[in-house]
Design a protein around this motif. Structure first.
Motif, PDB file in Angstrom:
ATOM      1  N   GLY A   7      98.131  14.752  76.196  1.00  0.00           N
ATOM      2  CA  GLY A   7      97.470  15.744  75.370  1.00  0.00           C
ATOM      3  C   GLY A   7      97.930  15.598  73.930  1.00  0.00           C
ATOM      4  N   VAL A  46      93.285  17.459  75.904  1.00  0.00           N
ATOM      5  CA  VAL A  46      94.159  17.247  77.064  1.00  0.00           C
ATOM      6  C   VAL A  46      93.375  16.351  78.022  1.00  0.00           C
ATOM      7  CG1 VAL A  46      95.323  18.322  79.029  1.00  0.00           C
ATOM      8  CG2 VAL A  46      95.366  19.444  76.789  1.00  0.00           C
ATOM      9  N   GLU A  47      94.034  15.306  78.470  1.00  0.00           N
ATOM     10  CA  GLU A  47      93.370  14.388  79.400  1.00  0.00           C
ATOM     11  C   GLU A  47      92.942  15.153  80.647  1.00  0.00           C
ATOM     12  OE1 GLU A  47      92.502  11.358  78.585  1.00  0.00           O
ATOM     13  OE2 GLU A  47      93.487  11.662  76.655  1.00  0.00           O
ATOM     14  N   PRO A  48      91.728  14.882  81.159  1.00  0.00           N
ATOM     15  CA  PRO A  48      91.188  15.647  82.282  1.00  0.00           C
ATOM     16  C   PRO A  48      92.126  15.770  83.480  1.00  0.00           C
ATOM     17  CG  PRO A  48      89.486  14.245  81.362  1.00  0.00           C
ATOM     18  CD  PRO A  48      90.775  13.880  80.666  1.00  0.00           C
ATOM     19  N   HIS A  85      95.131  16.216  83.531  1.00  0.00           N
ATOM     20  CA  HIS A  85      96.268  17.086  83.213  1.00  0.00           C
ATOM     21  C   HIS A  85      95.848  18.483  82.765  1.00  0.00           C
ATOM     22  CE1 HIS A  85      99.091  13.771  83.666  1.00  0.00           C
ATOM     23  NE2 HIS A  85      98.137  13.033  83.134  1.00  0.00           N
ATOM     24  N   GLU A  86      94.554  18.767  82.820  1.00  0.00           N
ATOM     25  CA  GLU A  86      94.067  20.089  82.414  1.00  0.00           C
ATOM     26  C   GLU A  86      94.579  21.164  83.368  1.00  0.00           C
ATOM     27  OE1 GLU A  86      89.829  19.628  82.275  1.00  0.00           O
ATOM     28  OE2 GLU A  86      89.880  18.709  80.295  1.00  0.00           O
ATOM     29  N   GLY A  87      94.662  22.385  82.852  1.00  0.00           N
ATOM     30  CA  GLY A  87      95.058  23.518  83.676  1.00  0.00           C
ATOM     31  C   GLY A  87      96.551  23.646  83.888  1.00  0.00           C
ATOM     32  N   ALA A  96      97.805  22.386  76.504  1.00  0.00           N
ATOM     33  CA  ALA A  96      97.208  22.733  75.213  1.00  0.00           C
ATOM     34  C   ALA A  96      97.924  23.927  74.595  1.00  0.00           C
ATOM     35  CB  ALA A  96      95.714  23.009  75.367  1.00  0.00           C
ATOM     36  N   TYR A 126      90.337  25.586  69.667  1.00  0.00           N
ATOM     37  CA  TYR A 126      91.320  25.973  70.681  1.00  0.00           C
ATOM     38  C   TYR A 126      92.528  26.641  70.039  1.00  0.00           C
ATOM     39  CZ  TYR A 126      94.742  26.255  74.256  1.00  0.00           C
ATOM     40  OH  TYR A 126      95.677  26.768  75.106  1.00  0.00           O
TER      41      TYR A 126
END
Length: 115
Positions: free
Chosen positions: A26, A47-49, A51-53, A57, A81
């Motif tokens: 990210g 943020v790379e998909p 690693h989201e959630g 961020a 954001y």
């Protein structure tokens, strides 16, 4: 988040979240404004998909404001954001003045390369 390290690559204008294997997972792309006062201006957060959630961020936004506070700088969040994060965390994210926000927008409009 304990396996993520946040690094400031000031020369490149990136605050990076780096995973245990050294992979950048990210980042916040930002510029440094000198007038009307010194400020960090985040323009984009990714943020790379995979690693989201995981709060990456938010950790990047928090660290950007912490860096600014340590350097006696403001933050003029042009990144949607970071701007929304600041609204949700007013105790950690002092609001930028309208003059500073205008100066940041004007600088970015005059120098769109790389952003």
């Amino acid at each position: 988040m304990s396996d993520i390290e946040i690094r400031d690559d000031r020369a490149a204008g990136r605050l990076e979240a780096v995973g245990a294997g050294g992979e950048v997972v990210g980042r916040v792309q930002y510029l440094t404004l000198e007038a009307p006062r010194r400020a960090l201006v985040p323009v984009h957060t990714v943020v790379e998909p995979a690693h989201e959630g995981r709060g990456i961020a938010g950790s990047l936004a928090r660290e950007l404001y912490a860096i600014a506070a340590r350097e006696d700088s403001a933050v003029a969040p042009l990144c949607p954001y970071v701007s929304q994060w600041a609204v949700r965390h007013p105790d950690e994210a002092p609001a930028a003045t309208p003059e500073l926000m205008r100066a940041a927008k004007d600088w970015l409009a005059a120098h769109p390369e790389g952003f």
